[in-house]
Scaffold this motif. Structure first.
Motif, short mmCIF file in Angstrom:
data_model
loop_
_atom_site.label_atom_id
_atom_site.label_comp_id
_atom_site.label_asym_id
_atom_site.label_seq_id
_atom_site.Cartn_x
_atom_site.Cartn_y
_atom_site.Cartn_z
N ILE A 24 9.75 6.06 6.53
CA ILE A 24 9.69 4.27 6.98
C ILE A 24 8.42 3.10 6.11
CG2 ILE A 24 10.77 2.85 8.49
CD1 ILE A 24 13.40 4.62 9.75
N ARG A 25 7.47 4.15 6.98
CA ARG A 25 6.08 3.20 7.27
C ARG A 25 6.30 3.65 5.67
NH1 ARG A 25 1.65 6.82 7.99
NH2 ARG A 25 2.51 6.89 5.58
N ASP A 26 6.50 4.44 4.75
CA ASP A 26 6.13 4.17 3.78
C ASP A 26 7.09 3.39 2.33
OD1 ASP A 26 4.10 6.38 3.32
OD2 ASP A 26 4.90 7.54 2.93
N VAL A 27 8.17 2.97 3.16
CA VAL A 27 9.03 2.18 2.78
C VAL A 27 8.87 1.07 2.66
CG1 VAL A 27 11.82 1.64 2.50
CG2 VAL A 27 10.94 3.96 2.36
N LEU A 28 8.54 1.12 3.95
CA LEU A 28 8.18 -1.40 4.34
C LEU A 28 6.71 -1.40 4.09
CD1 LEU A 28 9.19 -0.85 8.28
CD2 LEU A 28 10.40 -1.09 6.06
N THR A 29 5.63 -0.51 3.96
CA THR A 29 4.68 -1.03 3.51
C THR A 29 4.85 -1.34 1.21
OG1 THR A 29 3.52 1.41 2.84
CG2 THR A 29 2.80 -0.18 5.10
N HIS A 30 5.29 -0.53 1.06
CA HIS A 30 6.16 -0.18 -0.56
C HIS A 30 6.63 -2.18 -0.67
CE1 HIS A 30 7.16 0.91 -4.74
NE2 HIS A 30 8.41 -0.18 -3.71
N LEU A 31 7.11 -2.28 0.24
CA LEU A 31 7.94 -3.13 0.22
C LEU A 31 6.85 -4.54 0.01
CD1 LEU A 31 11.25 -3.05 1.63
CD2 LEU A 31 11.08 -3.43 -0.75
N VAL A 88 -1.56 2.83 7.55
CA VAL A 88 -0.93 1.82 8.82
C VAL A 88 -0.67 2.41 9.82
CG1 VAL A 88 -0.01 0.31 8.10
CG2 VAL A 88 -1.45 0.38 6.82
N GLU A 89 -0.12 2.34 11.21
CA GLU A 89 1.14 2.57 11.72
C GLU A 89 2.28 1.91 11.13
OE1 GLU A 89 0.86 5.01 13.38
OE2 GLU A 89 -1.25 4.96 13.69
N LEU A 90 3.62 2.51 12.03
CA LEU A 90 5.13 1.80 11.74
C LEU A 90 5.50 0.90 12.29
CD1 LEU A 90 7.64 1.66 10.17
CD2 LEU A 90 8.30 3.57 12.21
N SER A 91 3.78 0.41 12.96
CA SER A 91 4.21 -1.28 13.63
C SER A 91 3.83 -1.88 13.19
CB SER A 91 4.06 -0.86 15.44
OG SER A 91 2.94 -0.23 15.23
N GLU A 92 2.38 -1.89 12.42
CA GLU A 92 1.49 -2.75 11.91
C GLU A 92 2.63 -2.97 10.48
OE1 GLU A 92 -0.99 -5.91 10.38
OE2 GLU A 92 -0.37 -4.92 12.73
N ILE A 102 5.96 -6.55 6.94
CA ILE A 102 7.30 -6.85 6.10
C ILE A 102 7.61 -7.51 6.29
CG2 ILE A 102 8.63 -5.30 7.74
CD1 ILE A 102 8.82 -5.74 3.56
N ASN A 103 7.51 -7.81 7.75
CA ASN A 103 7.49 -9.05 8.45
C ASN A 103 7.45 -10.77 7.99
OD1 ASN A 103 10.93 -8.59 9.86
ND2 ASN A 103 8.97 -7.68 11.21
N GLY A 104 6.17 -11.00 7.96
CA GLY A 104 4.93 -11.96 7.45
C GLY A 104 5.87 -11.93 6.31
N SER A 105 5.61 -11.11 5.43
CA SER A 105 5.33 -11.34 3.68
C SER A 105 6.85 -12.37 3.34
CB SER A 105 5.23 -10.34 3.10
OG SER A 105 6.25 -9.28 3.42
N PHE A 106 8.11 -11.38 3.48
CA PHE A 106 9.36 -11.33 3.94
C PHE A 106 9.60 -13.65 3.62
CE2 PHE A 106 12.77 -12.93 5.62
CZ PHE A 106 14.07 -12.76 4.90
N ALA A 107 8.84 -13.72 5.06
CA ALA A 107 8.52 -15.04 5.48
C ALA A 107 7.94 -15.52 4.10
CB ALA A 107 7.94 -14.59 6.82
N GLU A 108 7.12 -15.08 4.06
CA GLU A 108 6.50 -16.55 2.45
C GLU A 108 6.93 -16.38 2.04
OE1 GLU A 108 3.52 -18.71 2.93
OE2 GLU A 108 3.72 -17.26 5.53
#
Length: 165
Positions: free
Chosen positions: A46-53, A99-103, A108-114
């Motif tokens: 999941i970390r890989d997926v979120l950092t990809h996004l 990168v840790e999953l929590s990070e 992803i939340n920050g870039s989504f907001a932008e």
């Protein structure tokens, strides 16, 4: 919902698909969230997926910034073409391995907001008129936003669900 054709549809579907993705992840146990996916995919967890996004969000934010200054951004990234996107995705994967999953979740939340700010700051015409901006070429700003948001979140959710079977 079909591919968005209006600002309202883009806002709605990008938020809906993002919420579905994050909601699905959040309902998983910590062990499930940290589990490795079966072999056969570049993104192994999941970390890989979120950092990809997140990285694709970041690239879009950069394209937008450069394009808004009147210049043409290097797309998808310096040294890559759309045909070499698989190699770019491998580099993205490699760059985020520490990168840790929590990070990753914070990123992803920050870039989504932008990205949502960009969508909200434009009119329907500014988002969906083809060739409106020199940097978007023959397509629209909205097309890039759809690819980086609702379509990408849908891909991510399907990948995670398939891996969890």
């Amino acid at each position: 919902m079909a591919r968005p054709k209006t600002k309202g549809e883009l806002i709605s579907l990008s938020n809906k698909n993002f919420d579905k993705l994050i909601g699905f992840i959040d309902q998983m146990s910590v062990e499930e969230q940290d589990a490795e996916f079966p072999k056969g995919t570049l993104n192994r967890n999941i970390r890989d997926v979120l950092t990809h996004l997140h990285h694709w969000h970041s690239m879009l934010l950069n394209w937008y910034k450069v394009g808004s200054s009147g210049k043409i951004p290097e797309m998808p990234a310096k040294g890559y073409t759309w045909k070499t996107t698989p190699e770019l995705n491998k580099k993205i994967w490699k760059d985020y391995q520490k990168v840790e999953l929590s990070e990753a979740k914070k990123m992803i939340n920050g870039s989504f907001a932008e990205i949502q700010k960009i969508i909200n700051n434009h009119s329907n015409e500014e988002l969906f008129e083809k060739k409106k901006y020199k940097w978007t070429g023959s397509t629209s700003l909205g097309a890039y936003l759809i690819s980086a948001t609702s379509s990408h979140y849908d891909w991510a959710l399907k990948l995670i669900k398939k891996a969890m079977k």
